[in-house]
Design an enzyme around this catalytic site. Structure first.
Site, PDB file in Angstrom:
ATOM      1  N   ASP A 171       1.569   3.081   2.494  1.00 49.64           N
ATOM      2  CA  ASP A 171       0.745   4.024   3.257  1.00 49.64           C
ATOM      3  C   ASP A 171       1.377   4.457   4.575  1.00 49.64           C
ATOM      4  O   ASP A 171       0.691   5.015   5.436  1.00 49.64           O
ATOM      5  CB  ASP A 171      -0.641   3.406   3.516  1.00 49.64           C
ATOM      6  CG  ASP A 171      -0.563   2.074   4.240  1.00 49.64           C
ATOM      7  OD1 ASP A 171       0.552   1.524   4.402  1.00 49.64           O
ATOM      8  OD2 ASP A 171      -1.625   1.576   4.652  1.00 49.64           O
ATOM      9  N   ASP A 226       0.801  -1.238   0.000  1.00 49.92           N
ATOM     10  CA  ASP A 226       0.000   0.000   0.000  1.00 49.92           C
ATOM     11  C   ASP A 226       0.831   1.284   0.000  1.00 49.92           C
ATOM     12  O   ASP A 226       0.325   2.339  -0.381  1.00 49.92           O
ATOM     13  CB  ASP A 226      -0.932   0.029   1.222  1.00 49.92           C
ATOM     14  CG  ASP A 226      -1.928  -1.115   1.215  1.00 49.92           C
ATOM     15  OD1 ASP A 226      -2.177  -1.686   0.143  1.00 49.92           O
ATOM     16  OD2 ASP A 226      -2.451  -1.439   2.303  1.00 49.92           O
TER      17      ASP A 226
HETATM   18  O1  F6P Z   1      -2.733  -4.048   3.008  1.00 46.07           O
HETATM   19  C1  F6P Z   1      -2.577  -4.744   1.812  1.00 46.07           C
HETATM   20  C2  F6P Z   1      -3.906  -5.021   1.174  1.00 46.07           C
HETATM   21  O2  F6P Z   1      -3.676  -5.755  -0.027  1.00 46.07           O
HETATM   22  C3  F6P Z   1      -4.783  -3.805   0.902  1.00 46.07           C
HETATM   23  O3  F6P Z   1      -4.390  -3.119  -0.252  1.00 46.07           O
HETATM   24  C4  F6P Z   1      -6.141  -4.437   0.799  1.00 46.07           C
HETATM   25  O4  F6P Z   1      -7.145  -3.518   1.143  1.00 46.07           O
HETATM   26  C5  F6P Z   1      -6.074  -5.553   1.805  1.00 46.07           C
HETATM   27  O5  F6P Z   1      -4.689  -5.816   2.033  1.00 46.07           O
HETATM   28  C6  F6P Z   1      -6.736  -6.831   1.380  1.00 46.07           C
HETATM   29  O6  F6P Z   1      -6.673  -7.718   2.443  1.00 46.07           O
HETATM   30  P1  F6P Z   1      -6.963  -9.279   2.339  1.00 46.07           P
HETATM   31  O7  F6P Z   1      -5.782  -9.921   1.674  1.00 46.07           O
HETATM   32  O8  F6P Z   1      -7.119  -9.698   3.739  1.00 46.07           O
HETATM   33  O9  F6P Z   1      -8.184  -9.431   1.499  1.00 46.07           O
END
Ligand code: F6P
Ligand code: ADP
Length: 319
Positions: free
Chosen positions: A129, A127
């Site tokens: 972030d 991200d």
């Molecule tokens: O933090 C990384 C990320 O890929 C985000 O961009 C996304 O919102 C989230 O994780 C998705 O999470 P999961 O793999 O638990 O669906």
């Protein structure tokens, strides 16, 4: 500091393996022992902990994912879960811990530090972030994945003269959309940090169409939400055919770029150095080309990391 632990936590990111490799090898090079902890804080609580040696991290620098696996562990957010983690660190004679993950993982690492346990964070998330570091591990690989996807979509967008709305990840952060959009020449970039006006999007589409432009890539960060609503609004307002692509977890895997492998190796090295210097509660990062460290407390503070100049440039180049 005799034995350090290493875990990867939260969403995985290409390049995490290079960080694990660096932590293990730098530690062993300096005479320390290393314990690998599987599945992030979940494995810590459960005592899923094993000895690592130089060979444990052989042949992984080029692999996506994380050999230590990752998890989102709700229990670790509770007092009992945290205490279980601290107990396990003691039981396995671990003197310092390296946590590779995003801001959530850093919050857990900070709590360990607040309880007196030396913990260092390595930024591992696609991200990008975290405000204190220019780059996080996995971001560069993810934007290259998106740029490749944009290339493919541009072909079919041109053939059909459609508007292709492409949703990319980033949680609340628009960096993946902004950087990949700039590199991929997206016509419009919609990110949570900047309000958008659907009429302006439509005007731009029509202007492009009227000067013979065939393809239209509209990159939307997931934090904005509703890519299908945007597609419907375009269809309603200007009767342009639309398609929506959600790139999703394709962005989380794949061969890490050289850039991600290099920063991961440098972060891993610095994390071990900090522990050997007797420091804890720090997060490593990169500022320009310099490896830095800041307090975990500062690392997780809300930030306004949008590069406004880059956003304006992307707008200017896509007129
Ligand atoms: O933090 C990384 C990320 O890929 C985000 O961009 C996304 O919102 C989230 O994780 C998705 O999470 P999961 O793999 O638990 O669906
Ligand atoms: P990321 O690290 O990629 O931001 P998450 O937000 O899911 O991913 O956080 C990863 C893990 O870190 C969580 O599943 C949880 O185990 C731990 N964590 C997150 N927030 C906290 C918190 N406030 N206190 C303790 N642990 C936390």
């Amino acid at each position: 500091m005799k034995r350090i632990g290493i875990l990867t936590s939260g969403g995985d990111a290409p390049g995490m393996n290079a960080a694990v490799r660096a932590v293990v090898r730098v530690a062993i090079f300096n005479g320390l022992k290393v314990s690998g902890i599987r599945r992030g804080y979940q494995g810590l609580i459960e005592g899923d902990i094993f000895d690592m040696d130089v060979s444990s991290v052989g042949d992984i620098i080029h692999r996506g994912g994380t050999i230590l696996q990752s998890a989102r562990c709700l229990e670790f957010k509770t007092e009992e879960g945290l205490q279980k983690g601290l107990d396990m660190l003691k039981l396995f004679n671990i003197d310092g811990l390296v946590v590779c993950g995003g801001d959530g993982s850093y919050n857990g690492a900070f709590k360990l530090w607040q309880n007196g346990f030396p913990t260092i964070g390595i930024p591992g998330t696609i991200d990008n972030d975290l405000g204190y570091t220019d780059y996080t591990i996995g971001f560069d690989t993810a934007i290259n994945t998106v740029v490749n996807a944009i290339g493919n979509l541009r072909d079919t967008s041109s053939s059909h003269g459609r508007a292709n709305i492409v949703e990319v990840m980033g949680r609340h952060c628009g960096d993946i959309a902004l950087h990949a959009g700039l590199a991929g020449g997206a016509e419009t970039i919609i990110i949570p940090e900047v309000d958008f006006d659907i009429d302006e999007v439509c005007r731009k589409l029509l202007q492009g169409k009227n000067r013979g432009k065939l393809h239209n890539i509209i990159l939307v960060a997931e934090g904005v939400g509703k890519p299908y609503d945007i597609a419907d609004a375009i269809k309603d307002k200007i009767d342009m055919d639309t398609r929506v692509s959600i790139i999703g977890h394709l962005q989380r895997g794949g061969i890490p770029t050289a850039f991600d492998r290099i920063i991961a190796s440098r972060f891993g090295n610095r994390a071990v150095e900090l522990l050997m210097e007797g420091k804890g509660g720090r997060a490593v990062g990169i500022d320009g080309n310099d490896i830095i460290d800041v307090s975990l407390e500062d690392a997780v503070k809300p930030n306004d990391r949008l590069n406004k100049k880059m956003y304006e440039l992307a707008q200017m180049l896509s007129i």
